[in-house]
Design a protein around this motif. Structure first.
Motif, mmCIF file in Angstrom:
data_model
loop_
_atom_site.group_PDB
_atom_site.id
_atom_site.type_symbol
_atom_site.label_atom_id
_atom_site.label_comp_id
_atom_site.label_asym_id
_atom_site.label_seq_id
_atom_site.Cartn_x
_atom_site.Cartn_y
_atom_site.Cartn_z
ATOM 1 N N LEU A 1 -3.607 15.669 -1.146
ATOM 2 C CA LEU A 1 -5.038 15.642 -1.430
ATOM 3 C C LEU A 1 -5.405 14.534 -2.426
ATOM 4 O O LEU A 1 -6.469 13.920 -2.324
ATOM 5 C CB LEU A 1 -5.493 16.998 -1.979
ATOM 6 N N CYS A 2 -4.524 14.272 -3.364
ATOM 7 C CA CYS A 2 -4.810 13.275 -4.400
ATOM 8 C C CYS A 2 -4.576 11.837 -3.946
ATOM 9 O O CYS A 2 -5.154 10.905 -4.520
ATOM 10 C CB CYS A 2 -3.963 13.554 -5.647
ATOM 11 N N THR A 3 -3.762 11.629 -2.920
ATOM 12 C CA THR A 3 -3.362 10.262 -2.563
ATOM 13 C C THR A 3 -3.644 9.896 -1.109
ATOM 14 O O THR A 3 -3.280 8.802 -0.671
ATOM 15 C CB THR A 3 -1.854 10.070 -2.827
ATOM 16 N N TYR A 4 -4.322 10.757 -0.363
ATOM 17 C CA TYR A 4 -4.475 10.514 1.076
ATOM 18 C C TYR A 4 -5.154 9.187 1.438
ATOM 19 O O TYR A 4 -4.710 8.505 2.363
ATOM 20 C CB TYR A 4 -5.229 11.668 1.739
ATOM 21 N N PRO A 5 -6.228 8.774 0.753
ATOM 22 C CA PRO A 5 -6.851 7.489 1.121
ATOM 23 C C PRO A 5 -5.882 6.315 1.082
ATOM 24 O O PRO A 5 -5.988 5.382 1.889
ATOM 25 C CB PRO A 5 -7.963 7.337 0.078
ATOM 26 N N LEU A 6 -4.917 6.331 0.176
ATOM 27 C CA LEU A 6 -3.924 5.254 0.116
ATOM 28 C C LEU A 6 -2.996 5.299 1.323
ATOM 29 O O LEU A 6 -2.557 4.264 1.822
ATOM 30 C CB LEU A 6 -3.112 5.361 -1.182
ATOM 31 N N ALA B 1 -0.330 -1.394 8.391
ATOM 32 C CA ALA B 1 0.914 -1.470 9.162
ATOM 33 C C ALA B 1 0.639 -1.546 10.654
ATOM 34 O O ALA B 1 1.422 -2.115 11.415
ATOM 35 C CB ALA B 1 1.790 -0.256 8.854
ATOM 36 N N TYR B 2 -0.505 -0.991 11.107
ATOM 37 C CA TYR B 2 -0.848 -0.972 12.529
ATOM 38 C C TYR B 2 -1.182 -2.355 13.050
ATOM 39 O O TYR B 2 -0.999 -2.654 14.231
ATOM 40 C CB TYR B 2 -2.024 -0.029 12.741
ATOM 41 N N ALA C 1 0.835 -1.205 0.000
ATOM 42 C CA ALA C 1 0.000 0.000 0.000
ATOM 43 C C ALA C 1 0.863 1.245 0.000
ATOM 44 O O ALA C 1 0.530 2.255 -0.626
ATOM 45 C CB ALA C 1 -0.914 -0.002 1.224
ATOM 46 N N SER C 2 2.002 1.163 0.697
ATOM 47 C CA SER C 2 2.899 2.313 0.770
ATOM 48 C C SER C 2 3.476 2.653 -0.595
ATOM 49 O O SER C 2 3.526 3.818 -0.998
ATOM 50 C CB SER C 2 4.035 2.024 1.760
ATOM 51 N N VAL C 3 3.919 1.626 -1.340
ATOM 52 C CA VAL C 3 4.494 1.857 -2.662
ATOM 53 C C VAL C 3 3.419 2.323 -3.643
ATOM 54 O O VAL C 3 3.647 3.237 -4.448
ATOM 55 C CB VAL C 3 5.188 0.585 -3.192
ATOM 56 N N ILE C 4 2.234 1.685 -3.571
ATOM 57 C CA ILE C 4 1.136 2.094 -4.451
ATOM 58 C C ILE C 4 0.769 3.552 -4.203
ATOM 59 O O ILE C 4 0.428 4.295 -5.125
ATOM 60 C CB ILE C 4 -0.091 1.185 -4.235
ATOM 61 N N ARG C 5 0.876 3.968 -2.937
ATOM 62 C CA ARG C 5 0.604 5.370 -2.602
ATOM 63 C C ARG C 5 1.750 6.281 -3.022
ATOM 64 O O ARG C 5 1.538 7.365 -3.563
ATOM 65 C CB ARG C 5 0.368 5.525 -1.096
ATOM 66 N N TYR D 1 -4.782 -8.783 17.422
ATOM 67 C CA TYR D 1 -5.096 -8.876 16.013
ATOM 68 C C TYR D 1 -4.508 -10.140 15.390
ATOM 69 O O TYR D 1 -3.869 -10.096 14.347
ATOM 70 C CB TYR D 1 -4.604 -7.640 15.248
ATOM 71 N N ALA D 2 -4.712 -11.284 16.099
ATOM 72 C CA ALA D 2 -4.245 -12.547 15.542
ATOM 73 C C ALA D 2 -4.892 -12.774 14.184
ATOM 74 O O ALA D 2 -4.308 -13.372 13.294
ATOM 75 C CB ALA D 2 -4.591 -13.686 16.492
ATOM 76 N N GLN D 3 -6.116 -12.303 14.061
ATOM 77 C CA GLN D 3 -6.788 -12.339 12.767
ATOM 78 C C GLN D 3 -6.906 -10.899 12.284
ATOM 79 O O GLN D 3 -7.709 -10.128 12.802
ATOM 80 C CB GLN D 3 -8.188 -12.976 12.895
ATOM 81 N N PRO D 4 -6.084 -10.476 11.325
ATOM 82 C CA PRO D 4 -6.082 -9.078 10.882
ATOM 83 C C PRO D 4 -7.475 -8.596 10.505
ATOM 84 O O PRO D 4 -8.267 -9.321 9.924
ATOM 85 C CB PRO D 4 -5.147 -9.103 9.669
ATOM 86 N N ALA D 5 -7.773 -7.352 10.871
ATOM 87 C CA ALA D 5 -9.077 -6.783 10.558
ATOM 88 C C ALA D 5 -9.215 -6.516 9.065
ATOM 89 O O ALA D 5 -10.302 -6.545 8.529
ATOM 90 C CB ALA D 5 -9.277 -5.490 11.353
ATOM 91 N N TYR D 6 -8.103 -6.263 8.394
ATOM 92 C CA TYR D 6 -8.114 -5.959 6.970
ATOM 93 C C TYR D 6 -7.204 -6.916 6.213
ATOM 94 O O TYR D 6 -6.147 -7.314 6.705
ATOM 95 C CB TYR D 6 -7.654 -4.523 6.716
ATOM 96 N N ASN D 7 -7.620 -7.270 5.005
ATOM 97 C CA ASN D 7 -6.861 -8.234 4.213
ATOM 98 C C ASN D 7 -6.100 -7.610 3.054
ATOM 99 O O ASN D 7 -5.449 -8.312 2.299
ATOM 100 C CB ASN D 7 -7.813 -9.310 3.660
ATOM 101 N N GLY D 8 -6.186 -6.316 2.889
ATOM 102 C CA GLY D 8 -5.469 -5.667 1.798
ATOM 103 C C GLY D 8 -5.969 -4.256 1.581
ATOM 104 O O GLY D 8 -6.880 -3.774 2.278
#
Length: 343
Positions: free
Chosen positions: A147-152, A160-161, A97-101, A178-185
């Motif tokens: 402004l253009c990339t903040y959601p990423l 990362a959290y 996500a960091s690189v895509i951003r 968070y043994a089971q991550p809340a988000y998958n991507g």
């Protein structure tokens, strides 16, 4: 005789073909608009720099957001803990996500800086041609890119959290979080956040981000360009650019770092239970005052030591790589671009 003439003719034809091919390559590159070259150079430089410092970036976020199990650890202890429980891949969680951003962010940041700089020079002659131009152009370019990339960036922080224990339980007496991550991507983060709060939720924390990026981006470009101006062109090596970039990054980051801490806490506040004493911030200034009152003023600089370690290679590599890409892509020097219109 005829054989010799044939050989000469073949040689001339070969030279003509090779020359035409080389000319076509040069022509194709020269036909690409300058702003497109700047986008390519900026995006490449940003992705390269971000990947190099990914492990330090992950650790910095864990320290900034007071993730359970990392509050009292130092930089190297945190890296060691991540390696033990998540392996090498743990260092790069959220880096996708960091690189895509960072690719669109860095591309827009560098390109708009160049274009804003030329626009200011052409339309605001009263400002002169000194370093104030870099300060103004860098600040506005930073705000535009954010402004253009903040959601990423929001998605990168939430990924990362999360700390998943993939190599067994944490130390005895410490529960695995968070043994089971809340988000998958990235897509899952953006979709979930949008469903929870719409576009406003995707820009949670944009206030302190803009307040921080405007002076930071401006100071970064200002210091970097000002340092370069004192070095003769023939002595501007990669090492020199790395050194100037490192100083620029350290200076700008130190001044604006508390705003980055507020931004990170606002981005992940919905992941932190209120029972841990984590407040909800309505705006930047409330966040700053609440952190000082509840967590102490030192929390405003949590992770600053790792940020120093991170910012040296990050900004230095970014600037050096961008300048190198400009040479490869034959982007005109800024001094020669002042009298022409953008693009």
């Amino acid at each position: 005789m005829s054989s010799s003439q044939g050989s000469t003719l073949s040689s001339n034809v070969a030279e003509l073909v090779d020359g035409s091919s080389a000319h076509r390559d040069v022509s194709l590159l020269d036909d690409v608009p300058v702003y497109v070259k700047e986008l390519i150079a900026g995006g490449t430089a940003g992705a390269f720099a971000k990947t190099v410092i990914a492990p330090l970036e992950r650790t910095k976020i864990l320290l900034q957001t007071r993730t359970e199990g990392f509050q009292s650890l130092g930089v190297f202890q945190s890296l060691k803990k991540l390696l033990k429980h998540e392996g090498i891949l743990g260092f790069y969680k959220g880096n996708g996500a960091s690189v895509i951003r960072i690719v669109p962010y860095a591309a827009l940041h560098f390109m708009t800086y160049e274009q804003y700089r030329v626009w200011i020079l052409n339309n605001c002659p009263a400002l002169g041609t000194g370093p104030v131009i870099d300060l103004l152009a860098g600040s506005v370019a930073g705000g535009t890119a954010v402004l253009c990339t903040y959601p990423l960036d929001l998605a990168r922080t939430k990924l990362a959290y999360q700390v998943a224990d993939t190599r067994g339980g944490f130390r005895r007496g410490m529960k695995s979080i968070y043994a089971q991550p809340a988000y998958n991507g990235i897509k899952d983060v953006l979709t979930s956040v949008y469903k929870e709060g719409g576009m406003r939720a995707l820009y949670r924390g944009i206030g302190p981000t803009l307040i921080g990026i405007l002076p930071y981006a401006g100071l970064k470009f200002y210091v970097y360009e000002e340092l370069k101006r004192h070095v003769p062109e023939e002595h501007q090596s990669i090492v020199m650019r790395l050194s100037c970039g490192a100083i620029a990054g350290l200076f700008g980051q130190t001044i604006t770092y508390p705003l980055d801490v507020v931004r990170r806490q606002m981005q992940v506040e919905n992941l932190q239970p209120l029972s841990q004493g984590n407040a909800r911030y309505r705006n930047t200034f409330e966040g700053l005052s609440t952190i000082v009152c509840n967590q102490g003023w030192k929390q405003l600089f949590a992770g600053l030591s790792i940020n120093y370690i991170k910012i040296v290679p990050s900004v230095a590599i970014g600037f050096a790589a961008y300048d190198t890409m400009k040479v490869w892509l034959r982007i005109p020097p800024r001094q020669k671009s002042q009298s022409i219109s953008p693009g």
